[in-house]
Design a protein around this motif. Structure first.
Motif, PDB file in Angstrom:
ATOM      1  N   ALA A   1       0.836  -1.205   0.000  1.00  0.00           N
ATOM      2  CA  ALA A   1       0.000   0.000   0.000  1.00  0.00           C
ATOM      3  C   ALA A   1       0.869   1.253   0.000  1.00  0.00           C
ATOM      4  N   GLY A   2       1.956   1.226   0.755  1.00  0.00           N
ATOM      5  CA  GLY A   2       2.863   2.367   0.774  1.00  0.00           C
ATOM      6  C   GLY A   2       3.507   2.616  -0.575  1.00  0.00           C
ATOM      7  N   THR A   3       3.888   1.519  -1.269  1.00  0.00           N
ATOM      8  CA  THR A   3       4.495   1.694  -2.591  1.00  0.00           C
ATOM      9  C   THR A   3       3.477   2.231  -3.589  1.00  0.00           C
ATOM     10  N   ALA A   4       2.229   1.803  -3.451  1.00  0.00           N
ATOM     11  CA  ALA A   4       1.180   2.295  -4.346  1.00  0.00           C
ATOM     12  C   ALA A   4       0.964   3.790  -4.145  1.00  0.00           C
ATOM     13  N   ASP A   5       0.907   4.211  -2.896  1.00  0.00           N
ATOM     14  CA  ASP A   5       0.733   5.640  -2.605  1.00  0.00           C
ATOM     15  C   ASP A   5       1.915   6.449  -3.133  1.00  0.00           C
ATOM     16  N   ALA A   6       3.124   5.924  -2.935  1.00  0.00           N
ATOM     17  CA  ALA A   6       4.322   6.632  -3.405  1.00  0.00           C
ATOM     18  C   ALA A   6       4.319   6.758  -4.921  1.00  0.00           C
ATOM     19  N   LEU A   7       3.871   5.719  -5.611  1.00  0.00           N
ATOM     20  CA  LEU A   7       3.830   5.753  -7.073  1.00  0.00           C
ATOM     21  C   LEU A   7       2.860   6.824  -7.559  1.00  0.00           C
ATOM     22  N   VAL A   8       1.650   6.818  -7.017  1.00  0.00           N
ATOM     23  CA  VAL A   8       0.652   7.804  -7.454  1.00  0.00           C
ATOM     24  C   VAL A   8       1.135   9.218  -7.165  1.00  0.00           C
ATOM     25  N   GLU A   9       1.755   9.416  -6.006  1.00  0.00           N
ATOM     26  CA  GLU A   9       2.277  10.741  -5.667  1.00  0.00           C
ATOM     27  C   GLU A   9       3.359  11.164  -6.660  1.00  0.00           C
ATOM     28  N   ALA A  10       4.268  10.254  -6.982  1.00  0.00           N
ATOM     29  CA  ALA A  10       5.362  10.588  -7.902  1.00  0.00           C
ATOM     30  C   ALA A  10       4.848  10.919  -9.297  1.00  0.00           C
ATOM     31  N   LEU A  11       3.762  10.279  -9.700  1.00  0.00           N
ATOM     32  CA  LEU A  11       3.220  10.491 -11.037  1.00  0.00           C
ATOM     33  C   LEU A  11       2.215  11.635 -11.099  1.00  0.00           C
ATOM     34  N   SER A  12       1.911  12.241  -9.959  1.00  0.00           N
ATOM     35  CA  SER A  12       0.935  13.331  -9.904  1.00  0.00           C
ATOM     36  C   SER A  12       1.596  14.679 -10.171  1.00  0.00           C
ATOM     37  N   VAL A  13       2.351  14.731 -11.247  1.00  0.00           N
ATOM     38  CA  VAL A  13       2.984  15.956 -11.717  1.00  0.00           C
ATOM     39  C   VAL A  13       2.647  16.082 -13.199  1.00  0.00           C
ATOM     40  N   ASP A  14       3.069  17.169 -13.808  1.00  0.00           N
ATOM     41  CA  ASP A  14       2.829  17.371 -15.231  1.00  0.00           C
ATOM     42  C   ASP A  14       3.338  16.155 -16.002  1.00  0.00           C
ATOM     43  N   PRO A  15       2.486  15.522 -16.810  1.00  0.00           N
ATOM     44  CA  PRO A  15       2.926  14.311 -17.526  1.00  0.00           C
ATOM     45  C   PRO A  15       4.070  14.549 -18.499  1.00  0.00           C
ATOM     46  N   SER A  16       4.341  15.799 -18.856  1.00  0.00           N
ATOM     47  CA  SER A  16       5.468  16.095 -19.745  1.00  0.00           C
ATOM     48  C   SER A  16       6.786  16.217 -18.993  1.00  0.00           C
TER      49      SER A  16
END
Length: 228
Positions: A77-92
């Motif tokens: 669950a922690g890795t899932a949260d970290a992934l979504v947080e890391a990807l929650s930036v401008d996709p470019s």
């Protein structure tokens, strides 16, 4: 497509499967159990976090996964949260990737597709799997042809096909042609059935898809291998 929404849903669904039998074998993932698939998923999540935040692909470590159920679930669950947080930036935003484009947007799509397939694997190991979202599954079919198959060719694991096959999703309306020239064969089925077939979860000649044209030649084109 809003890949972050799809990714979050599939990450959570995979996490829910960890309430099941962690020793259950995962049919299409070698000799892995569900616990080992969870370790693979969590390690992959953190690998992408490093790819985005640190700009490299050197942080894959399945050994970090706890062995007990409670620890494994919390870690995943922690890795899932970290992934979504890391990807929650401008996709470019620039990121290390194994193939172009070298952006966060690449990972949004790739991890949504990776998680979709392994969520299906996890649920299938425990019983009937929840149907895939048709739009996401259709995008997964597209990714096989526009990304994964080319990766296999660039790695020397496959050769570019000499003939073409057309693949049509009967539910999403998507259609893709793989290979040069006019298609010698066409297969059609739901996006989910097509995606499962292309990723080896169903046989190439599964009865849930329909062939027309030169079926045997078409099977040869799709033999690829198209995916790792």
């Amino acid at each position: 497509m809003d890949y972050l929404v799809d990714l979050r849903r599939e990450l959570d669904a995979f996490g829910a499967s960890l309430d099941g039998d962690l020793s259950a074998p995962v049919e299409h993932c070698g000799d892995w159990t569900l616990a080992e698939l969870a370790a693979h998923m969590g390690a992959g999540n953190l690998w992408v976090v490093a790819a985005v935040r640190e700009g490299h692909g050197d942080s894959y470590d399945e050994g970090a996964a706890p062995r007990d159920r409670a620890g494994l679930k919390a870690w995943y669950a922690g890795t899932a949260d970290a992934l979504v947080e890391a990807l929650s930036v401008d996709p470019s935003t620039a990121a290390w990737t194994f193939q172009e484009p070298h952006t966060v947007g690449f990972w949004r799509r790739r991890r949504a597709q990776e998680t979709l397939m392994h969520r299906w694997d996890a649920e299938h190991a425990l019983g009937p799997a929840t149907p895939m979202d048709a739009a996401l599954a259709a995008d997964g079919v597209a990714e096989v042809f526009d990304t994964m198959a080319h990766r296999m060719i660039s790695r020397g694991a496959a050769k570019y096909p000499e003939r073409a096959v057309r693949v049509t999703a009967t539910d999403s309306g998507g259609s893709w042609t793989y290979g040069p020239g006019e298609p010698i064969a066409e297969l059609s089925g739901t996006a989910e059935d097509l995606l499962l077939m292309l990723w080896g979860r169903k046989p190439r000649d599964t009865g849930s898809v329909t062939w027309s044209g030169d079926r045997q030649a078409g099977l040869g084109v799709l033999a690829g291998p198209l995916v790792p």
